[in-house]
Design a protein around this motif. Structure first.
Motif, PDB file in Angstrom:
ATOM      1  N   LEU A  70      70.822  42.274  31.914  1.00  0.00           N
ATOM      2  CA  LEU A  70      70.540  43.630  31.458  1.00  0.00           C
ATOM      3  C   LEU A  70      69.119  43.677  30.902  1.00  0.00           C
ATOM      4  O   LEU A  70      68.825  43.049  29.880  1.00  0.00           O
ATOM      5  CB  LEU A  70      71.553  44.039  30.379  1.00  0.00           C
ATOM      6  N   ARG A  71      68.238  44.395  31.570  1.00  0.00           N
ATOM      7  CA  ARG A  71      66.828  44.494  31.195  1.00  0.00           C
ATOM      8  C   ARG A  71      66.459  45.944  30.913  1.00  0.00           C
ATOM      9  O   ARG A  71      66.816  46.845  31.689  1.00  0.00           O
ATOM     10  CB  ARG A  71      65.925  43.955  32.307  1.00  0.00           C
ATOM     11  N   VAL A  72      65.747  46.166  29.836  1.00  0.00           N
ATOM     12  CA  VAL A  72      65.320  47.519  29.460  1.00  0.00           C
ATOM     13  C   VAL A  72      64.452  48.099  30.579  1.00  0.00           C
ATOM     14  O   VAL A  72      63.551  47.434  31.097  1.00  0.00           O
ATOM     15  CB  VAL A  72      64.557  47.489  28.112  1.00  0.00           C
ATOM     16  N   GLY A  73      64.765  49.341  30.951  1.00  0.00           N
ATOM     17  CA  GLY A  73      63.985  50.068  31.939  1.00  0.00           C
ATOM     18  C   GLY A  73      64.344  49.806  33.387  1.00  0.00           C
ATOM     19  O   GLY A  73      63.900  50.532  34.269  1.00  0.00           O
ATOM     20  N   ALA A  74      65.144  48.783  33.665  1.00  0.00           N
ATOM     21  CA  ALA A  74      65.508  48.456  35.049  1.00  0.00           C
ATOM     22  C   ALA A  74      66.754  49.229  35.467  1.00  0.00           C
ATOM     23  O   ALA A  74      67.720  49.315  34.715  1.00  0.00           O
ATOM     24  CB  ALA A  74      65.773  46.956  35.178  1.00  0.00           C
ATOM     25  N   PRO A 102      67.663  43.903  25.086  1.00  0.00           N
ATOM     26  CA  PRO A 102      68.603  43.856  23.972  1.00  0.00           C
ATOM     27  C   PRO A 102      68.925  42.440  23.514  1.00  0.00           C
ATOM     28  O   PRO A 102      69.205  41.560  24.330  1.00  0.00           O
ATOM     29  CB  PRO A 102      69.855  44.543  24.520  1.00  0.00           C
ATOM     30  N   GLY A 103      68.877  42.232  22.195  1.00  0.00           N
ATOM     31  CA  GLY A 103      69.354  41.004  21.588  1.00  0.00           C
ATOM     32  C   GLY A 103      70.853  41.103  21.359  1.00  0.00           C
ATOM     33  O   GLY A 103      71.492  42.109  21.690  1.00  0.00           O
ATOM     34  N   ARG A 111      69.749  50.066  18.721  1.00  0.00           N
ATOM     35  CA  ARG A 111      68.368  49.896  19.176  1.00  0.00           C
ATOM     36  C   ARG A 111      68.261  50.028  20.692  1.00  0.00           C
ATOM     37  O   ARG A 111      67.311  50.597  21.207  1.00  0.00           O
ATOM     38  CB  ARG A 111      67.770  48.555  18.745  1.00  0.00           C
ATOM     39  N   VAL A 112      69.265  49.506  21.410  1.00  0.00           N
ATOM     40  CA  VAL A 112      69.288  49.653  22.866  1.00  0.00           C
ATOM     41  C   VAL A 112      70.559  50.390  23.256  1.00  0.00           C
ATOM     42  O   VAL A 112      71.649  50.046  22.805  1.00  0.00           O
ATOM     43  CB  VAL A 112      69.213  48.279  23.576  1.00  0.00           C
ATOM     44  N   GLN A 113      70.395  51.417  24.073  1.00  0.00           N
ATOM     45  CA  GLN A 113      71.529  52.158  24.607  1.00  0.00           C
ATOM     46  C   GLN A 113      71.555  52.003  26.119  1.00  0.00           C
ATOM     47  O   GLN A 113      70.503  51.952  26.762  1.00  0.00           O
ATOM     48  CB  GLN A 113      71.441  53.638  24.248  1.00  0.00           C
ATOM     49  N   ILE A 114      72.759  51.938  26.655  1.00  0.00           N
ATOM     50  CA  ILE A 114      72.934  51.881  28.104  1.00  0.00           C
ATOM     51  C   ILE A 114      73.305  53.288  28.546  1.00  0.00           C
ATOM     52  O   ILE A 114      74.270  53.868  28.038  1.00  0.00           O
ATOM     53  CB  ILE A 114      74.029  50.885  28.505  1.00  0.00           C
TER      54      ILE A 114
END
Length: 124
Positions: A70-74, A102-103, A111-114
């Motif tokens: 899972l990578r931010v922006g991908a 995301p950690g 902090r990170v949402q899917i």
């Protein structure tokens, strides 16, 4: 975004559907309708690599893919094509604006949402 809600982004017409991660467990299976079709979203923390992985299955449990980092922006669905796959996009968004993946705790602390963008939103 408020958790579990659809919202307008930046005052435009874009509606992001948040895939809510409600507990701090290292593994989750979340039932979610994507473009009206029920799926199972599987998230698992990879301790060795220190990142989250994502998988997707049909509602009956038939696995479409598993273990994608899972990578931010991908767009997590970009490489998958077929009638069984949702026509939209699943994207992790860093709400802090730092564009960091995301950690371990970042899916539950906000902090990170899917998010899922429907076929109409991605032009599909």
């Amino acid at each position: 975004c408020r958790r579990g809600e659809r919202r307008r982004c930046h005052g435009g017409a874009l509606m992001a559907d948040v895939i809510v991660v409600a507990s701090d467990r290292a593994e989750h299976t979340i039932r979610k309708r994507l473009d009206g079709v029920p799926y199972r979203v599987h998230l698992q923390w990879n301790t060795r690599a220190e990142h989250w992985t994502l998988g997707l299955a049909l509602d009956d449990g038939a696995v479409l893919f598993e273990g994608a980092a899972l990578r931010v922006g991908a767009d997590m669905l970009r490489q998958y094509v077929g009638a069984s796959f949702p026509p939209g996009a699943i994207v992790a968004v860093d709400t802090s604006g730092r564009k960091l993946d995301p950690g371990r705790d970042d899916l539950t602390n906000g902090r990170v949402q899917i998010i899922y963008l429907s076929a109409a939103e991605v032009g599909g």
